[in-house]
Design a protein around this motif. Structure first.
Motif, PDB file in Angstrom:
ATOM      1  N   ASP A   1      -9.731  87.193   4.102  1.00 47.43           N
ATOM      2  CA  ASP A   1      -9.181  86.865   5.546  1.00 47.43           C
ATOM      3  C   ASP A   1      -8.828  85.045   4.740  1.00 47.43           C
ATOM      4  O   ASP A   1      -7.871  84.463   5.479  1.00 47.43           O
ATOM      5  CB  ASP A   1     -10.175  86.844   6.553  1.00 47.43           C
ATOM      6  N   LEU A   2      -9.143  84.617   4.117  1.00 44.61           N
ATOM      7  CA  LEU A   2      -9.222  83.574   3.513  1.00 44.61           C
ATOM      8  C   LEU A   2      -8.326  83.537   2.555  1.00 44.61           C
ATOM      9  O   LEU A   2      -8.200  81.536   1.507  1.00 44.61           O
ATOM     10  CB  LEU A   2     -10.980  82.288   3.375  1.00 44.61           C
ATOM     11  N   ASP A   3      -7.568  83.823   1.782  1.00 42.95           N
ATOM     12  CA  ASP A   3      -7.161  84.110   0.898  1.00 42.95           C
ATOM     13  C   ASP A   3      -7.554  82.932  -0.471  1.00 42.95           C
ATOM     14  O   ASP A   3      -7.081  82.263  -1.201  1.00 42.95           O
ATOM     15  CB  ASP A   3      -5.931  83.284   1.513  1.00 42.95           C
ATOM     16  N   LEU A   4      -9.167  83.568  -0.553  1.00 46.20           N
ATOM     17  CA  LEU A   4      -9.106  83.098  -2.275  1.00 46.20           C
ATOM     18  C   LEU A   4      -8.758  84.140  -2.880  1.00 46.20           C
ATOM     19  O   LEU A   4      -8.782  85.566  -2.781  1.00 46.20           O
ATOM     20  CB  LEU A   4     -10.950  83.056  -1.621  1.00 46.20           C
ATOM     21  N   GLU A   5      -8.946  83.989  -4.006  1.00 44.59           N
ATOM     22  CA  GLU A   5      -8.522  84.923  -5.648  1.00 44.59           C
ATOM     23  C   GLU A   5      -9.827  85.998  -5.415  1.00 44.59           C
ATOM     24  O   GLU A   5     -10.862  85.639  -4.880  1.00 44.59           O
ATOM     25  CB  GLU A   5      -8.891  83.929  -6.803  1.00 44.59           C
ATOM     26  N   VAL A   6      -9.622  87.634  -5.405  1.00 43.74           N
ATOM     27  CA  VAL A   6     -10.815  87.810  -5.499  1.00 43.74           C
ATOM     28  C   VAL A   6     -10.509  88.984  -7.060  1.00 43.74           C
ATOM     29  O   VAL A   6      -9.774  89.732  -6.414  1.00 43.74           O
ATOM     30  CB  VAL A   6     -10.975  89.684  -4.231  1.00 43.74           C
ATOM     31  N   ARG A   7     -11.198  89.460  -7.500  1.00 43.11           N
ATOM     32  CA  ARG A   7     -11.618  89.612  -8.846  1.00 43.11           C
ATOM     33  C   ARG A   7     -13.119  91.020  -9.106  1.00 43.11           C
ATOM     34  O   ARG A   7     -13.625  90.516  -8.738  1.00 43.11           O
ATOM     35  CB  ARG A   7     -11.608  88.707  -9.859  1.00 43.11           C
ATOM     36  N   ASP A   8     -12.933  92.105 -10.030  1.00 42.58           N
ATOM     37  CA  ASP A   8     -13.977  92.334 -10.311  1.00 42.58           C
ATOM     38  C   ASP A   8     -14.375  91.833 -11.485  1.00 42.58           C
ATOM     39  O   ASP A   8     -13.545  91.448 -11.956  1.00 42.58           O
ATOM     40  CB  ASP A   8     -13.000  93.565 -10.476  1.00 42.58           C
ATOM     41  N   PHE A   9     -15.738  91.661 -11.705  1.00 46.68           N
ATOM     42  CA  PHE A   9     -16.344  91.218 -12.927  1.00 46.68           C
ATOM     43  C   PHE A   9     -15.807  91.341 -13.761  1.00 46.68           C
ATOM     44  O   PHE A   9     -15.596  90.971 -15.022  1.00 46.68           O
ATOM     45  CB  PHE A   9     -17.788  91.386 -12.353  1.00 46.68           C
ATOM     46  N   GLU A  10     -15.098  92.972 -14.153  1.00 49.29           N
ATOM     47  CA  GLU A  10     -14.783  93.595 -15.745  1.00 49.29           C
ATOM     48  C   GLU A  10     -14.270  92.514 -16.345  1.00 49.29           C
ATOM     49  O   GLU A  10     -13.374  92.576 -17.514  1.00 49.29           O
ATOM     50  CB  GLU A  10     -15.245  94.568 -16.006  1.00 49.29           C
ATOM     51  N   GLU A  11     -13.046  91.919 -14.739  1.00 51.97           N
ATOM     52  CA  GLU A  11     -11.962  90.921 -15.826  1.00 51.97           C
ATOM     53  C   GLU A  11     -12.105  89.625 -16.391  1.00 51.97           C
ATOM     54  O   GLU A  11     -11.401  89.389 -17.056  1.00 51.97           O
ATOM     55  CB  GLU A  11     -10.967  90.549 -14.129  1.00 51.97           C
ATOM     56  N   LEU A  12     -13.044  89.121 -16.110  1.00 51.53           N
ATOM     57  CA  LEU A  12     -13.355  87.397 -16.176  1.00 51.53           C
ATOM     58  C   LEU A  12     -11.926  86.826 -16.311  1.00 51.53           C
ATOM     59  O   LEU A  12     -12.227  86.105 -17.532  1.00 51.53           O
ATOM     60  CB  LEU A  12     -14.236  87.489 -17.229  1.00 51.53           C
TER      61      LEU A  12
ATOM     62  N   SER B   1     -24.844  82.734   2.564  1.00 55.87           N
ATOM     63  CA  SER B   1     -23.846  83.974   1.827  1.00 55.87           C
ATOM     64  C   SER B   1     -22.484  83.178   2.267  1.00 55.87           C
ATOM     65  O   SER B   1     -21.665  82.728   0.873  1.00 55.87           O
ATOM     66  CB  SER B   1     -23.876  85.461   1.655  1.00 55.87           C
ATOM     67  N   LEU B   2     -21.997  83.721   3.622  1.00 57.40           N
ATOM     68  CA  LEU B   2     -20.962  83.206   4.215  1.00 57.40           C
ATOM     69  C   LEU B   2     -20.199  82.145   3.992  1.00 57.40           C
ATOM     70  O   LEU B   2     -18.940  81.714   3.532  1.00 57.40           O
ATOM     71  CB  LEU B   2     -20.722  83.845   5.204  1.00 57.40           C
ATOM     72  N   ARG B   3     -21.580  80.748   4.289  1.00 57.17           N
ATOM     73  CA  ARG B   3     -21.279  79.427   4.176  1.00 57.17           C
ATOM     74  C   ARG B   3     -21.252  79.035   2.613  1.00 57.17           C
ATOM     75  O   ARG B   3     -20.424  78.654   2.316  1.00 57.17           O
ATOM     76  CB  ARG B   3     -22.647  78.927   4.497  1.00 57.17           C
ATOM     77  N   GLN B   4     -21.619  79.489   1.300  1.00 56.74           N
ATOM     78  CA  GLN B   4     -20.762  79.567  -0.056  1.00 56.74           C
ATOM     79  C   GLN B   4     -19.921  80.322  -0.434  1.00 56.74           C
ATOM     80  O   GLN B   4     -19.138  79.686  -0.552  1.00 56.74           O
ATOM     81  CB  GLN B   4     -22.350  80.017  -0.663  1.00 56.74           C
ATOM     82  N   ILE B   5     -19.601  81.214   0.573  1.00 57.58           N
ATOM     83  CA  ILE B   5     -18.180  81.832   0.204  1.00 57.58           C
ATOM     84  C   ILE B   5     -17.024  80.630   0.180  1.00 57.58           C
ATOM     85  O   ILE B   5     -16.008  80.283  -0.044  1.00 57.58           O
ATOM     86  CB  ILE B   5     -18.048  83.071   0.471  1.00 57.58           C
ATOM     87  N   ALA B   6     -17.092  79.937   1.656  1.00 57.46           N
ATOM     88  CA  ALA B   6     -16.220  79.307   2.103  1.00 57.46           C
ATOM     89  C   ALA B   6     -15.685  77.748   1.224  1.00 57.46           C
ATOM     90  O   ALA B   6     -15.240  77.440   1.503  1.00 57.46           O
ATOM     91  CB  ALA B   6     -16.628  78.977   3.525  1.00 57.46           C
ATOM     92  N   ASP B   7     -16.449  77.507   1.080  1.00 61.23           N
ATOM     93  CA  ASP B   7     -16.655  76.465  -0.328  1.00 61.23           C
ATOM     94  C   ASP B   7     -16.088  76.308  -1.823  1.00 61.23           C
ATOM     95  O   ASP B   7     -15.368  76.193  -2.660  1.00 61.23           O
ATOM     96  CB  ASP B   7     -17.798  75.503  -0.439  1.00 61.23           C
ATOM     97  N   CYS B   8     -15.864  78.082  -1.864  1.00 65.27           N
ATOM     98  CA  CYS B   8     -15.354  78.933  -2.629  1.00 65.27           C
ATOM     99  C   CYS B   8     -13.547  79.004  -3.225  1.00 65.27           C
ATOM    100  O   CYS B   8     -13.455  78.905  -2.189  1.00 65.27           O
ATOM    101  CB  CYS B   8     -16.215  79.777  -3.944  1.00 65.27           C
ATOM    102  N   ASP B   9     -13.232  79.431  -4.592  1.00 64.45           N
ATOM    103  CA  ASP B   9     -11.905  79.556  -5.015  1.00 64.45           C
ATOM    104  C   ASP B   9     -11.723  80.600  -5.378  1.00 64.45           C
ATOM    105  O   ASP B   9     -10.803  81.351  -5.241  1.00 64.45           O
ATOM    106  CB  ASP B   9     -11.524  78.719  -6.580  1.00 64.45           C
ATOM    107  N   CYS B  10     -12.800  81.317  -6.071  1.00 59.69           N
ATOM    108  CA  CYS B  10     -12.808  82.776  -6.401  1.00 59.69           C
ATOM    109  C   CYS B  10     -13.696  83.563  -5.980  1.00 59.69           C
ATOM    110  O   CYS B  10     -14.784  82.746  -6.386  1.00 59.69           O
ATOM    111  CB  CYS B  10     -12.225  82.743  -7.873  1.00 59.69           C
ATOM    112  N   LEU B  11     -13.997  84.745  -5.910  1.00 58.78           N
ATOM    113  CA  LEU B  11     -14.932  85.822  -5.252  1.00 58.78           C
ATOM    114  C   LEU B  11     -14.844  86.740  -6.703  1.00 58.78           C
ATOM    115  O   LEU B  11     -13.920  87.415  -7.291  1.00 58.78           O
ATOM    116  CB  LEU B  11     -15.506  87.196  -4.678  1.00 58.78           C
TER     117      LEU B  11
END
Length: 100
Positions: free
Chosen positions: A87-98, A56-66
């Motif tokens: 820590d990677l300065d990715l966008e993080v959202r609650d799923f309800e926001e979409l 999972s952590l490897r996958q997150i490193a390749d993403c723009d957003c969680l």
């Protein structure tokens, strides 16, 4: 199109909460995003929680957003994923926001 990782609780939940992960992935893919869904990951060779987390952590490193599924704060793994994303300065959202 963004590359999105879905994070949320699994351990101890019925069906490992896979139905919620699959529903979220379907909704995000319908919006045109590339989705990394840990519920679709193969079983790691070691078969342990740690093996799943490494994947999972490897996958997150390749993403723009969680996108965080409901109940994530009660999940040790989801809290680790959330912390890494911040820590990677990715966008993080609650799923309800979409809105990612």
């Amino acid at each position: 199109m963004k590359r999105i990782y879905i994070a949320g609780p699994m351990t101890g939940l019925p069906e490992l909460n896979y139905p919620a992960f699959h529903a979220a992935a379907a909704k995000l893919r319908a919006l045109g995003h590339h989705v990394e869904n840990p519920a679709e990951n193969p079983k790691p060779a070691c078969g342990t929680w740690h093996g799943y987390m490494r994947m999972s952590l490897r996958q997150i490193a390749d993403c723009d957003c969680l996108y965080m599924l409901p109940g994530w704060r009660a999940s040790r793994g989801a809290r680790i994923e959330h912390g890494l994303a911040l820590d990677l300065d990715l966008e993080v959202r609650d799923f309800e926001e979409l809105a990612c």
